[in-house]
Write a protein that holds these residues in place. Structure first.
Motif, PDB file in Angstrom:
ATOM      1  N   ALA A 259       0.845  -1.203   0.000  1.00 44.37           N
ATOM      2  CA  ALA A 259       0.000   0.000   0.000  1.00 44.37           C
ATOM      3  C   ALA A 259       0.881   1.255   0.000  1.00 44.37           C
ATOM      4  N   GLY A 260       1.927   1.249   0.828  1.00 39.67           N
ATOM      5  CA  GLY A 260       2.826   2.392   0.917  1.00 39.67           C
ATOM      6  C   GLY A 260       3.495   2.689  -0.416  1.00 39.67           C
ATOM      7  N   LYS A 261       3.882   1.633  -1.124  1.00 45.93           N
ATOM      8  CA  LYS A 261       4.541   1.811  -2.427  1.00 45.93           C
ATOM      9  C   LYS A 261       3.578   2.449  -3.426  1.00 45.93           C
ATOM     10  N   VAL A 262       2.324   1.995  -3.395  1.00 40.86           N
ATOM     11  CA  VAL A 262       1.310   2.546  -4.310  1.00 40.86           C
ATOM     12  C   VAL A 262       1.093   4.031  -4.003  1.00 40.86           C
ATOM     13  N   TRP A 263       0.906   4.365  -2.724  1.00 43.94           N
ATOM     14  CA  TRP A 263       0.656   5.771  -2.336  1.00 43.94           C
ATOM     15  C   TRP A 263       1.887   6.636  -2.648  1.00 43.94           C
ATOM     16  N   TYR A 264       3.087   6.095  -2.338  1.00 40.61           N
ATOM     17  CA  TYR A 264       4.302   6.865  -2.589  1.00 40.61           C
ATOM     18  C   TYR A 264       4.448   7.178  -4.087  1.00 40.61           C
ATOM     19  N   THR A 265       4.185   6.170  -4.905  1.00 40.97           N
ATOM     20  CA  THR A 265       4.327   6.356  -6.354  1.00 40.97           C
ATOM     21  C   THR A 265       3.278   7.344  -6.870  1.00 40.97           C
ATOM     22  N   ALA A 266       2.067   7.256  -6.316  1.00 40.22           N
ATOM     23  CA  ALA A 266       1.007   8.194  -6.725  1.00 40.22           C
ATOM     24  C   ALA A 266       1.382   9.629  -6.356  1.00 40.22           C
ATOM     25  N   LEU A 267       2.079   9.787  -5.237  1.00 40.54           N
ATOM     26  CA  LEU A 267       2.461  11.129  -4.764  1.00 40.54           C
ATOM     27  C   LEU A 267       3.629  11.712  -5.552  1.00 40.54           C
ATOM     28  N   LYS A 280      -9.371  11.962  -8.361  1.00 38.48           N
ATOM     29  CA  LYS A 280      -8.230  11.832  -9.274  1.00 38.48           C
ATOM     30  C   LYS A 280      -7.095  11.062  -8.587  1.00 38.48           C
ATOM     31  N   PHE A 281      -6.854  11.384  -7.321  1.00 35.05           N
ATOM     32  CA  PHE A 281      -5.803  10.673  -6.596  1.00 35.05           C
ATOM     33  C   PHE A 281      -6.175   9.200  -6.415  1.00 35.05           C
ATOM     34  N   ALA A 282      -7.453   8.963  -6.110  1.00 38.04           N
ATOM     35  CA  ALA A 282      -7.925   7.578  -5.964  1.00 38.04           C
ATOM     36  C   ALA A 282      -7.710   6.809  -7.267  1.00 38.04           C
ATOM     37  N   ALA A 283      -8.026   7.465  -8.383  1.00 36.03           N
ATOM     38  CA  ALA A 283      -7.865   6.809  -9.695  1.00 36.03           C
ATOM     39  C   ALA A 283      -6.393   6.466  -9.942  1.00 36.03           C
ATOM     40  N   ARG A 284      -5.493   7.372  -9.542  1.00 34.40           N
ATOM     41  CA  ARG A 284      -4.057   7.104  -9.730  1.00 34.40           C
ATOM     42  C   ARG A 284      -3.617   5.874  -8.931  1.00 34.40           C
ATOM     43  N   THR A 285      -4.072   5.774  -7.692  1.00 29.43           N
ATOM     44  CA  THR A 285      -3.652   4.618  -6.890  1.00 29.43           C
ATOM     45  C   THR A 285      -4.282   3.332  -7.414  1.00 29.43           C
ATOM     46  N   ARG A 286      -5.519   3.424  -7.927  1.00 31.45           N
ATOM     47  CA  ARG A 286      -6.159   2.221  -8.507  1.00 31.45           C
ATOM     48  C   ARG A 286      -5.322   1.707  -9.686  1.00 31.45           C
ATOM     49  N   LYS A 287      -4.886   2.630 -10.536  1.00 33.79           N
ATOM     50  CA  LYS A 287      -4.105   2.264 -11.712  1.00 33.79           C
ATOM     51  C   LYS A 287      -2.736   1.719 -11.311  1.00 33.79           C
ATOM     52  N   LEU A 288      -2.078   2.438 -10.387  1.00 36.09           N
ATOM     53  CA  LEU A 288      -0.732   2.027  -9.953  1.00 36.09           C
ATOM     54  C   LEU A 288      -0.735   0.699  -9.217  1.00 36.09           C
ATOM     55  N   SER A 289      -1.823   0.400  -8.529  1.00 34.53           N
ATOM     56  CA  SER A 289      -1.865  -0.871  -7.786  1.00 34.53           C
ATOM     57  C   SER A 289      -1.759  -2.049  -8.754  1.00 34.53           C
ATOM     58  N   THR A 290      -2.256  -1.868  -9.964  1.00 33.67           N
ATOM     59  CA  THR A 290      -2.142  -2.925 -10.982  1.00 33.67           C
ATOM     60  C   THR A 290      -0.771  -2.881 -11.652  1.00 33.67           C
ATOM     61  N   SER A 291      -0.317  -1.686 -12.038  1.00 33.63           N
ATOM     62  CA  SER A 291       0.954  -1.635 -12.777  1.00 33.63           C
ATOM     63  C   SER A 291       2.150  -1.974 -11.881  1.00 33.63           C
ATOM     64  N   LEU A 292       2.072  -1.660 -10.587  1.00 29.90           N
ATOM     65  CA  LEU A 292       3.192  -1.986  -9.691  1.00 29.90           C
ATOM     66  C   LEU A 292       3.155  -3.437  -9.224  1.00 29.90           C
ATOM     67  N   PHE A 293       1.969  -4.006  -9.142  1.00 29.84           N
ATOM     68  CA  PHE A 293       1.835  -5.385  -8.647  1.00 29.84           C
ATOM     69  C   PHE A 293       0.992  -6.209  -9.614  1.00 29.84           C
ATOM     70  N   PRO A 294       1.489  -6.379 -10.871  1.00 25.03           N
ATOM     71  CA  PRO A 294       0.668  -7.046 -11.894  1.00 25.03           C
ATOM     72  C   PRO A 294       0.330  -8.499 -11.557  1.00 25.03           C
ATOM     73  N   ASN A 295       1.171  -9.131 -10.751  1.00 26.47           N
ATOM     74  CA  ASN A 295       0.914 -10.541 -10.430  1.00 26.47           C
ATOM     75  C   ASN A 295       0.249 -10.729  -9.079  1.00 26.47           C
ATOM     76  N   ASP A 296      -0.212  -9.634  -8.517  1.00 26.53           N
ATOM     77  CA  ASP A 296      -0.769  -9.688  -7.163  1.00 26.53           C
ATOM     78  C   ASP A 296      -2.088  -8.909  -7.133  1.00 26.53           C
ATOM     79  N   PRO A 297      -3.143  -9.488  -7.709  1.00 27.84           N
ATOM     80  CA  PRO A 297      -4.415  -8.753  -7.829  1.00 27.84           C
ATOM     81  C   PRO A 297      -5.016  -8.346  -6.481  1.00 27.84           C
ATOM     82  N   THR A 298      -4.560  -8.986  -5.406  1.00 22.83           N
ATOM     83  CA  THR A 298      -5.025  -8.604  -4.061  1.00 22.83           C
ATOM     84  C   THR A 298      -4.809  -7.112  -3.835  1.00 22.83           C
TER      85      THR A 298
END
Ligand code: ASN
Ligand code: ZN
Length: 312
Positions: A259-267, A280-298
């Protein structure tokens, strides 16, 4: 003997080869250690003149606030480097400047755009502000935000700005304690509450897990609504704080790892967007959660559900 002559010839051949061919550069066996940015501490001696008088060797000072401002600033720099490879507040090795003993019984701490400042507290409502590791990381993160998305301090961006400071403040406190999300208390300012505040039942300034908690000195909304941006940023940060808590909780483990990595990258990975909205910030973290952890859909599912739960 013939054997020795043969060896000499072999040796000469090797020498010739070595002379003719450029030697390959030996690989560096391990990466050079990262050098933390310097941390300077100034003593205001109970005045409000900044920065005050610089303290020599703050790391070995017998004065609690001086030593803590030094040690914890360095620890925050280490936190940002070890986990996110960020080199100081500005990402460019900036010296960390802190002023302590600001004013008389001053009940606050702040980032002024260039440095941290800590009051001693009045000893009743608040204790010395350097006692809160989350407070120190909160103030330093205002600097990180200033040097990345550059969020304004009003409107929805103001709430996001405050939330970034609480999110990384709490994350830093958890990292120092090596706590997993289920063991963390998710309180902001728990270590600076004075006896009078405790007597009144306040355990913290804010509770990320339960923004409306009556045990928080400043209860916040826990759900987004249009117009939330009209609140003071310390109140509108409630829904994004709760979203981070929920995402980290659903992912499990250490908050700073996923979670921290996703928020840090969004920031930090976009040009300045001072007026960014919460959605807009929520949308960025939603997108980054997939691109940063493509093999971890959790991770994506947790981030998505967390924002949805707070109305974003
Ligand atoms: N301690 C407060 C904060 O960092 C000071 C302020 O109201 N800006 O949010
Ligand atoms: Zn703040």
């Amino acid at each position: 003997s013939g054997q020795i002559r043969a060896l000499r010839q072999q040796n000469a051949a090797l020498t010739l080869t070595a002379l003719r061919l450029p030697l390959p550069r030996p690989p560096i066996p391990f990466p050079l250690p990262h050098v933390l940015p310097a941390a300077h501490v100034f003593d205001c001696h109970h005045t409000t003149a900044l920065p005050g008088v610089q303290v020599a060797n703050p790391g070995s000072s017998p004065d609690g606030p001086i030593k803590r401002a030094y040690v914890e600033s360095e620890n925050v720099a280490k936190f940002y480097w070890d986990n996110f490879k960020r080199d100081s507040i500005d990402g460019n090795h900036m010296t960390l400047v802190s002023s302590v003993h600001y004013g008389v019984k001053y009940n606050n701490a702040f980032w002024n755009g260039a440095q941290m400042t800590y009051g001693d507290g009045d000893g009743q409502i608040f204790l010395d502000f350097t006692l809160g590791e989350d407070v120190i990381a909160h103030e330093l993160t205002h600097g990180v935000t200033q040097h990345s998305l550059g969020l304004a301090y009003s409107g929805e961006a103001g709430g996001l700005n405050e939330s970034m400071s609480d999110v990384f403040g709490s994350m830093f406190r958890q990292w120092e304690k090596k706590q997993v999300v289920t063991k963390a208390d998710w309180l902001i300012g728990a270590d600076i509450m004075g006896p009078l505040s405790k007597q009144k039942g306040f355990t913290c300034l804010r509770d990320m897990a339960s923004p409306k908690s009556p045990h928080a000195m400043a209860p916040q909304p826990d759900h987004y609504y249009p117009g939330i941006g009209n609140l003071d940023p310390h109140y509108s940060s409630g829904p994004p704080n709760l979203a981070f808590y929920k995402a980290a909780q659903a992912i499990g483990g250490h908050s700073w790892e996923k979670a921290g990595k996703v928020w840090y990258t969004a920031l930090t990975t976009a040009p300045p967007m001072p007026n960014m909205t919460m959605s807009k910030f929520a949308a960025r973290t939603r997108k980054l959660s997939t691109s940063l952890f493509p093999n971890d859909p959790t991770v994506h599912n947790a981030v998505d559900a967390a924002w949805t739960a707070v109305g974003l």
